[in-house]
Design an enzyme around this catalytic site. Structure first.
Site, PDB file in Angstrom:
ATOM      1  N   SER A  60       0.878  -1.174   0.016  1.00 24.90           N
ATOM      2  CA  SER A  60      -0.025   0.150  -0.042  1.00 24.90           C
ATOM      3  C   SER A  60       0.838   1.131  -0.115  1.00 24.90           C
ATOM      4  O   SER A  60       2.127   1.177   0.475  1.00 24.90           O
ATOM      5  CB  SER A  60      -1.026   0.060   1.112  1.00 24.90           C
ATOM      6  OG  SER A  60      -1.757  -1.147   1.338  1.00 24.90           O
ATOM      7  N   GLY A  61       0.184   2.520  -0.315  1.00 22.61           N
ATOM      8  CA  GLY A  61       0.956   3.852  -0.530  1.00 22.61           C
ATOM      9  C   GLY A  61       1.191   4.198  -1.590  1.00 22.61           C
ATOM     10  O   GLY A  61       0.979   3.630  -2.734  1.00 22.61           O
ATOM     11  N   GLU A  67      -0.603  -5.198   5.742  1.00 22.53           N
ATOM     12  CA  GLU A  67       0.754  -5.367   5.246  1.00 22.53           C
ATOM     13  C   GLU A  67       1.743  -6.416   5.959  1.00 22.53           C
ATOM     14  O   GLU A  67       2.436  -7.084   5.087  1.00 22.53           O
ATOM     15  CB  GLU A  67       1.408  -4.015   5.272  1.00 22.53           C
ATOM     16  CG  GLU A  67       0.686  -2.970   4.468  1.00 22.53           C
ATOM     17  CD  GLU A  67       1.170  -1.438   4.687  1.00 22.53           C
ATOM     18  OE1 GLU A  67       1.044  -0.697   4.017  1.00 22.53           O
ATOM     19  OE2 GLU A  67       1.816  -1.252   5.822  1.00 22.53           O
ATOM     20  N   GLY A  78       0.284   5.109   6.226  1.00 18.00           N
ATOM     21  CA  GLY A  78      -1.172   5.032   5.529  1.00 18.00           C
ATOM     22  C   GLY A  78      -2.234   4.333   6.448  1.00 18.00           C
ATOM     23  O   GLY A  78      -3.213   4.265   6.123  1.00 18.00           O
TER      24      GLY A  78
END
Length: 266
Positions: free
Chosen positions: A59-60, A137, A131
């Site tokens: 993610s990100g 994650e 985030g």
């Protein structure tokens, strides 16, 4: 004829930057950082993704470029790739690019996971969770045979806390956020503050419907011990400390190169 006044031209003082100049400088720095993210993401996807693999998608902002490159390679090379997301954002990226979406129920073992980081130290210990997706994650990274990190030059540190000043994210059960915050401050120093939302009233709520504490630590000598101790506090779901998980990090640099870091051999 009316009188004409002469208005003297005032030369800007040395070191003074107009607002337009500051905006241009800020824009140039942002462009450089984005290009660095892209370089790191492309290098990781090219070096670690092969045909017939199950890939964990992080993610990100940096992962956007990794998914771009992954989709490009799938189209060009006719690769058979299955993707497991770490967040709602990652899931949407996978679907938007027409990639094959799966989950850990169907694919509990991944060949490789690629994700960004808020900070990476010399031992490849990471701070993640800026985030808010740290728990998923970490689960996905833990299910992968290989975990690879991508970042730009601003995330590279000798020791955690040098670059990332917002603290270590800690996901907590909502009812426990006050006692957990007090326990962390008492046992480890610093302060653990509830992360508040920007575009909504109240705290940030994770994909798992939990809260996040950001622990602004003073110092830590052994991140493995600290991570384990915090996770043992009742109410803590997961920490944003990734210790001994990453096997390689790719940093896009200001000069257009990519720096590769492996864990130090002790």
């Amino acid at each position: 004829m009316g009188l004409q006044r002469c208005v003297p031209f005032l030369k800007p003082a040395a070191g003074f930057l107009s607002s337009a100049s500051r905006r241009r400088t800020h824009r140039a720095a942002n462009n450089m950082a984005e290009e660095a993210k892209k370089l790191a993401a492309y290098a990781a996807v090219d070096n670690h993704v092969q045909n017939n693999q199950v890939v964990g998608v992080g993610s990100g902002s940096t992962i956007v470029y990794a998914v771009d490159r992954l989709a490009e390679r799938v189209r060009q090379e006719k690769l058979n790739i299955v993707c497991v997301p770490t967040s709602f954002q990652a899931r949407q990226l996978i679907l938007q690019h027409g990639l094959t979406l799966s989950d850990l129920d169907r694919h509990p073992e991944l060949d490789v996971a690629i994700d960004g980081a808020d900070e990476v130290d010399a031992d490849l210990t990471l701070i993640k969770g800026g985030g808010g997706c740290l728990t998923q994650e970490k689960i996905v990274a833990g299910c992968a045979k290989h975990f690879v990190v991508i970042a730009d030059y601003r995330k590279d540190s000798e020791a955690l806390g040098q670059q990332w000043r917002k603290g270590v994210p800690i996901e907590v059960i909502p009812m426990a956020h006050v006692p957990v915050s007090r326990t962390i401050a008492k046992r480890f120093g610093g302060e653990a503050n509830l992360r508040m939302a920007v575009s909504k009233a109240g705290p940030v709520v994770t994909d798992n419907s939990n809260f996040i504490l950001d622990w602004k630590f003073e110092r830590a000598d052994n991140w493995k011990e600290v991570n384990t101790a915090i996770k043992m506090i009742p109410g803590v779901v997961e920490t944003g400390l990734f210790v001994g998980m990453a096997e390689r990090a790719y940093f896009g640099m200001e000069d257009g190169s990519v720096q590769v870091r492996d864990p130090r051999v002790l």
